[in-house]
Design a protein around this motif. Structure first.
Motif, PDB file in Angstrom:
ATOM      1  N   MET A  67     -39.616 -31.551 -37.391  1.00 32.68           N
ATOM      2  CA  MET A  67     -38.815 -30.304 -38.108  1.00 32.68           C
ATOM      3  C   MET A  67     -39.172 -30.683 -39.557  1.00 32.68           C
ATOM      4  O   MET A  67     -39.451 -29.774 -40.441  1.00 32.68           O
TER       5      MET A  67
ATOM      6  N   SER B 168     -30.767 -25.688 -32.848  1.00 38.67           N
ATOM      7  CA  SER B 168     -31.677 -26.495 -32.411  1.00 38.67           C
ATOM      8  C   SER B 168     -32.019 -26.911 -33.805  1.00 38.67           C
ATOM      9  O   SER B 168     -32.378 -28.350 -33.864  1.00 38.67           O
ATOM     10  N   PHE B 169     -32.498 -26.315 -34.507  1.00 40.71           N
ATOM     11  CA  PHE B 169     -32.920 -26.873 -36.148  1.00 40.71           C
ATOM     12  C   PHE B 169     -32.117 -27.995 -36.496  1.00 40.71           C
ATOM     13  O   PHE B 169     -32.536 -28.835 -36.703  1.00 40.71           O
TER      14      PHE B 169
ATOM     15  N   ILE C 216     -31.793 -20.831 -32.341  1.00 40.34           N
ATOM     16  CA  ILE C 216     -32.748 -21.398 -33.477  1.00 40.34           C
ATOM     17  C   ILE C 216     -32.047 -22.350 -34.250  1.00 40.34           C
ATOM     18  O   ILE C 216     -32.556 -23.316 -34.433  1.00 40.34           O
ATOM     19  N   CYS C 217     -31.035 -21.794 -34.897  1.00 44.51           N
ATOM     20  CA  CYS C 217     -30.312 -22.731 -35.836  1.00 44.51           C
ATOM     21  C   CYS C 217     -29.465 -23.862 -35.359  1.00 44.51           C
ATOM     22  O   CYS C 217     -29.563 -24.872 -36.093  1.00 44.51           O
TER      23      CYS C 217
ATOM     24  N   THR D 229     -34.134 -24.797 -46.496  1.00 41.49           N
ATOM     25  CA  THR D 229     -35.102 -25.390 -45.821  1.00 41.49           C
ATOM     26  C   THR D 229     -36.163 -26.482 -46.765  1.00 41.49           C
ATOM     27  O   THR D 229     -36.293 -27.415 -46.136  1.00 41.49           O
TER      28      THR D 229
ATOM     29  N   TYR E  84     -24.035 -23.684 -40.719  1.00 46.49           N
ATOM     30  CA  TYR E  84     -25.154 -22.889 -40.110  1.00 46.49           C
ATOM     31  C   TYR E  84     -24.380 -21.999 -39.042  1.00 46.49           C
ATOM     32  O   TYR E  84     -23.260 -22.073 -38.934  1.00 46.49           O
TER      33      TYR E  84
END
Length: 141
Positions: A93, A23-24, A20-21, A80, A14
């Protein structure tokens, strides 16, 4: 979860500069039967084996994350969907990603939207595109 390569389990590449990345991937919890999750920040580890593999296969890590599991690669929206199938079912998530799993079209559209938001955030932070290619980089003018 660490940046080390995992001999068992799943590896996820990542962009560590993307909020965003970041956190994801730190919110992802895989079901225990899938083993450990090795996180590889492509900006911090551009020479990592999976970054090189992405380059060799023409997968632009600025446009999508990459997962390696059981010798197979999953890229972008497919990554994803992979996480939706392998995440702990009670995690937010995982529930979000599973909602997208019903439609590949919806999944791809949401992924494109998230990529656009990611790009805006990086521009606002003054962060350049993620480029792990080994080609000589031109100096800024």
């Amino acid at each position: 979860m660490s940046g080390a390569q995992s001999s068992e389990g799943i590896s996820l590449v990542y962009d560590g500069a993307c909020p965003i990345c970041r956190s994801f991937v730190h919110a992802v919890v895989l079901r225990k039967e899938y083993g450990s999750l090795a996180l590889i920040d492509a900006r911090a580890m551009p020479e990592h084996r999976l970054c090189r593999t992405a380059e060799e296969r023409g997968l632009d890590l600025d446009k999508g994350m990459l997962i390696e599991a059981a010798g197979r690669l999953y890229y972008g929206a497919e990554a994803t969907l992979f996480l939706a199938s392998h995440g702990e079912p009670d995690r937010v998530m995982t529930k979000f990603a599973r909602g997208l799993r019903a439609s590949r079209t919806a999944s791809a559209m949401v992924y494109v939207l998230l990529r656009a938001v990611r790009r805006i955030l990086l521009v606002l932070q003054g962060v350049d595109r993620l480029d792990t290619r080994r080609t000589a980089k031109k100096p800024a003018r």
